[in-house]
Design a protein around this motif. Structure first.
Motif, PDB file in Angstrom:
ATOM      1  N   ASN A 233       0.816  -1.208   0.000  1.00  0.00           N
ATOM      2  CA  ASN A 233       0.000   0.000   0.000  1.00  0.00           C
ATOM      3  C   ASN A 233       0.861   1.273   0.000  1.00  0.00           C
ATOM      4  N   THR A 234       1.996   1.233  -0.730  1.00  0.00           N
ATOM      5  CA  THR A 234       2.932   2.356  -0.735  1.00  0.00           C
ATOM      6  C   THR A 234       3.239   2.800  -2.165  1.00  0.00           C
ATOM      7  N   LEU A 235       3.583   4.077  -2.297  1.00  0.00           N
ATOM      8  CA  LEU A 235       3.956   4.644  -3.588  1.00  0.00           C
ATOM      9  C   LEU A 235       5.417   4.307  -3.887  1.00  0.00           C
ATOM     10  N   MET A 236       5.688   3.721  -5.061  1.00  0.00           N
ATOM     11  CA  MET A 236       7.042   3.357  -5.449  1.00  0.00           C
ATOM     12  C   MET A 236       7.704   4.444  -6.291  1.00  0.00           C
ATOM     13  N   SER A 237       6.968   5.016  -7.238  1.00  0.00           N
ATOM     14  CA  SER A 237       7.541   6.062  -8.083  1.00  0.00           C
ATOM     15  C   SER A 237       6.429   6.843  -8.783  1.00  0.00           C
ATOM     16  N   THR A 238       6.776   8.045  -9.230  1.00  0.00           N
ATOM     17  CA  THR A 238       5.871   8.899  -9.985  1.00  0.00           C
ATOM     18  C   THR A 238       6.489   9.171 -11.350  1.00  0.00           C
ATOM     19  N   LEU A 239       5.764   8.844 -12.402  1.00  0.00           N
ATOM     20  CA  LEU A 239       6.233   9.035 -13.769  1.00  0.00           C
ATOM     21  C   LEU A 239       5.585  10.297 -14.329  1.00  0.00           C
ATOM     22  N   ASN A 240       6.395  11.253 -14.708  1.00  0.00           N
ATOM     23  CA  ASN A 240       5.872  12.526 -15.201  1.00  0.00           C
ATOM     24  C   ASN A 240       5.576  12.447 -16.694  1.00  0.00           C
ATOM     25  N   HIS A 241       4.433  11.865 -16.988  1.00  0.00           N
ATOM     26  CA  HIS A 241       3.987  11.749 -18.372  1.00  0.00           C
ATOM     27  C   HIS A 241       2.466  11.722 -18.364  1.00  0.00           C
ATOM     28  N   SER A 242       1.850  12.807 -18.834  1.00  0.00           N
ATOM     29  CA  SER A 242       0.390  12.881 -18.861  1.00  0.00           C
ATOM     30  C   SER A 242      -0.134  11.841 -19.839  1.00  0.00           C
ATOM     31  N   SER A 243      -0.746  10.779 -19.317  1.00  0.00           N
ATOM     32  CA  SER A 243      -1.007   9.586 -20.126  1.00  0.00           C
ATOM     33  C   SER A 243      -2.474   9.192 -20.138  1.00  0.00           C
ATOM     34  N   LYS A 244      -2.895   8.639 -21.274  1.00  0.00           N
ATOM     35  CA  LYS A 244      -4.233   8.085 -21.397  1.00  0.00           C
ATOM     36  C   LYS A 244      -4.312   6.702 -20.747  1.00  0.00           C
ATOM     37  N   ARG A 245      -3.225   5.938 -20.934  1.00  0.00           N
ATOM     38  CA  ARG A 245      -3.184   4.574 -20.433  1.00  0.00           C
ATOM     39  C   ARG A 245      -1.778   4.245 -19.965  1.00  0.00           C
ATOM     40  N   ALA A 246      -1.651   3.220 -19.129  1.00  0.00           N
ATOM     41  CA  ALA A 246      -0.346   2.729 -18.698  1.00  0.00           C
ATOM     42  C   ALA A 246      -0.471   1.227 -18.482  1.00  0.00           C
ATOM     43  N   ILE A 247       0.514   0.466 -18.950  1.00  0.00           N
ATOM     44  CA  ILE A 247       0.454  -0.988 -18.854  1.00  0.00           C
ATOM     45  C   ILE A 247       1.812  -1.540 -18.431  1.00  0.00           C
ATOM     46  N   PHE A 248       1.818  -2.801 -18.016  1.00  0.00           N
ATOM     47  CA  PHE A 248       3.043  -3.504 -17.646  1.00  0.00           C
ATOM     48  C   PHE A 248       3.476  -4.413 -18.794  1.00  0.00           C
ATOM     49  N   SER A 249       4.794  -4.600 -18.936  1.00  0.00           N
ATOM     50  CA  SER A 249       5.287  -5.616 -19.860  1.00  0.00           C
ATOM     51  C   SER A 249       5.004  -6.987 -19.248  1.00  0.00           C
ATOM     52  N   PRO A 250       4.974  -8.051 -20.069  1.00  0.00           N
ATOM     53  CA  PRO A 250       4.661  -9.391 -19.532  1.00  0.00           C
ATOM     54  C   PRO A 250       5.598  -9.841 -18.411  1.00  0.00           C
ATOM     55  N   ASP A 251       6.867  -9.393 -18.427  1.00  0.00           N
ATOM     56  CA  ASP A 251       7.800  -9.801 -17.379  1.00  0.00           C
ATOM     57  C   ASP A 251       7.802  -8.856 -16.177  1.00  0.00           C
ATOM     58  N   ASN A 252       6.927  -7.847 -16.193  1.00  0.00           N
ATOM     59  CA  ASN A 252       6.802  -6.878 -15.094  1.00  0.00           C
ATOM     60  C   ASN A 252       8.095  -6.112 -14.809  1.00  0.00           C
ATOM     61  N   LYS A 253       8.942  -5.963 -15.822  1.00  0.00           N
ATOM     62  CA  LYS A 253      10.159  -5.189 -15.644  1.00  0.00           C
ATOM     63  C   LYS A 253      10.052  -3.787 -16.235  1.00  0.00           C
ATOM     64  N   THR A 254       9.064  -3.592 -17.083  1.00  0.00           N
ATOM     65  CA  THR A 254       8.923  -2.334 -17.810  1.00  0.00           C
ATOM     66  C   THR A 254       7.483  -1.836 -17.738  1.00  0.00           C
ATOM     67  N   ILE A 255       7.332  -0.528 -17.645  1.00  0.00           N
ATOM     68  CA  ILE A 255       6.030   0.138 -17.730  1.00  0.00           C
ATOM     69  C   ILE A 255       5.979   0.899 -19.045  1.00  0.00           C
ATOM     70  N   VAL A 256       4.866   0.812 -19.738  1.00  0.00           N
ATOM     71  CA  VAL A 256       4.677   1.565 -20.973  1.00  0.00           C
ATOM     72  C   VAL A 256       3.520   2.533 -20.770  1.00  0.00           C
ATOM     73  N   THR A 257       3.765   3.816 -21.031  1.00  0.00           N
ATOM     74  CA  THR A 257       2.716   4.827 -20.904  1.00  0.00           C
ATOM     75  C   THR A 257       2.411   5.406 -22.273  1.00  0.00           C
ATOM     76  N   LEU A 258       1.126   5.615 -22.557  1.00  0.00           N
ATOM     77  CA  LEU A 258       0.702   6.281 -23.789  1.00  0.00           C
ATOM     78  C   LEU A 258       0.279   7.693 -23.437  1.00  0.00           C
ATOM     79  N   GLY A 259       1.049   8.665 -23.871  1.00  0.00           N
ATOM     80  CA  GLY A 259       0.805  10.043 -23.489  1.00  0.00           C
ATOM     81  C   GLY A 259      -0.283  10.710 -24.296  1.00  0.00           C
ATOM     82  N   GLU A 260      -0.809  11.790 -23.741  1.00  0.00           N
ATOM     83  CA  GLU A 260      -1.767  12.611 -24.462  1.00  0.00           C
ATOM     84  C   GLU A 260      -1.144  13.176 -25.735  1.00  0.00           C
ATOM     85  N   ASP A 261       0.194  13.267 -25.772  1.00  0.00           N
ATOM     86  CA  ASP A 261       0.905  13.773 -26.937  1.00  0.00           C
ATOM     87  C   ASP A 261       1.147  12.701 -27.993  1.00  0.00           C
TER      88      ASP A 261
END
Length: 340
Positions: A233-261
């Motif tokens: 129940n803790t915050l790990m990090s904040t990604l500064n990218h105004s995004s419509k969606r955000a997903i995890f890679s299958p291995d849970n090592k990478t986050i992919v964000t789709l920005g409004e831009d």
């Protein structure tokens, strides 16, 4: 797979090139707004104004099509396990589509349905809204096999309302993001709040839980994506990218964000550091770049680039000759090539 303008692109991250693309404008059924894109083992699922389609990842051939005169919106769900989609739409409906055939079933309710997501074996949770009467706004659970409500309307966001939902790893529980700047895990059946995530500065409009249930992503109106440790129940990090969606890679090592831009950004899950950004200028033409300015591109997209490193600005050809390290992009995207 990248959706850019009216083109759907499949990108080989080993060779960094587009290996397949489809121009929506050339297909009559695609000549309308695309409001959802998701990838699974079944293929690519796309929601348009009046259709829900599943395309093969091998050749983008249409595997099935469900549609009509209604307008559909899709919330995230586990397509791989369910082989189906829970959609909310107009006319106070929730529609369940199969991703393998043209089967679909409609469920009509008394009030507007804003989101729907599968939970349990035969149930979906949904946000019901009637802003003229807040007692009729909140979450409920519906058994779509027995066609009955399994819970009353429960609002885990007092004096506000939920905006988005995601299935929780706990049985019969729902994760909801609200207009009250909170994320709440609740059990609507017993009208019980399990826990809350605090520290958000604005409303939460998108949630995504990792497949292993360890991490949670939230997108909010303050222009950030936040990564949470779900169990602690803790915050790990904040990604500064105004995004419509955000997903995890299958291995849970990478986050992919789709920005409004329209830019896709790849982030290291453990450090929260941006690894690579990517965008598709047009069909089959992709540019990828790192925060340091290293880039790789297809076609003549390099003509559109100028690179700044500190106070120095380089033309793309000059930078490519003296400073560029394009192999860094493949390394950060997890390439297994040995000749880098």
């Amino acid at each position: 797979v990248v959706l850019s303008n009216n083109n759907l692109l499949k990108i080989d991250l080993e060779e960094f090139k587009c290996v397949l693309s489809i121009d929506f404008k050339k297909i009559n059924i695609f000549d309308q707004y695309v409001n959802y894109l998701n990838c699974s083992k079944n293929g690519v699922t796309i929601s348009l104004r009046n259709y829900v389609l599943t395309l093969s990842l091998d050749n983008f051939k249409v595997l099935n099509s469900n549609g009509g005169s209604k307008s559909f919106n899709i919330n995230d769900e586990d397509i791989v396990k369910r082989k189906a989609l829970a959609c909310h739409g107009v006319d106070k409906m929730v529609t369940i589509f199969s991703t393998f055939n043209t089967f679909s079933t409609e469920y009509k309710f008394l009030y507007n349905i804003d989101k729907a997501v599968f939970i349990g074996e035969n149930e979906f949770a949904a946000i019901m809204s009637d802003y003229s009467d807040m007692s009729k706004t909140g979450l409920f659970i519906y058994d779509y096999k027995e066609k009955r409500h399994n819970s009353k309307i429960f609002n885990p966001h007092p004096k506000s309302s939920p905006w988005c939902i995601e299935a929780a790893p706990e049985p019969n529980c729902v994760i909801s993001g609200g207009f009250d700047n909170r994320i709440v895990v609740s059990e609507p059946l017993w009208e019980k709040i399990i826990k809350t995530f605090e520290g958000l500065r604005n409303s939460v409009y998108f949630l995504k839980l990792s497949d292993d249930g360890k991490y949670l992503l939230s997108c909010s109106l303050d222009g950030t994506v936040k990564l949470w440790d779900y169990h602690k129940n803790t915050l790990m990090s904040t990604l500064n990218h105004s995004s419509k969606r955000a997903i995890f890679s299958p291995d849970n090592k990478t986050i992919v964000t789709l920005g409004e831009d329209g830019i896709f950004k790849f982030w290291d899950l453990n450090t929260g550091i941006e690894k690579v950004a990517m965008f598709a200028k047009d069909s089959a033409n992709i540019i990828a770049f790192t925060p340091e300015g290293y880039f790789e591109c297809t076609g003549k997209n390099g003509d559109y680039l100028s690179i700044a490193m500190g106070e120095e600005v380089y033309g793309v050809d000059q930078f490519a000759l003296t400073k560029n390290k394009s192999h860094v992009i493949l390394e950060r995207l997890g390439s297994s090539r040995k000749d880098l």
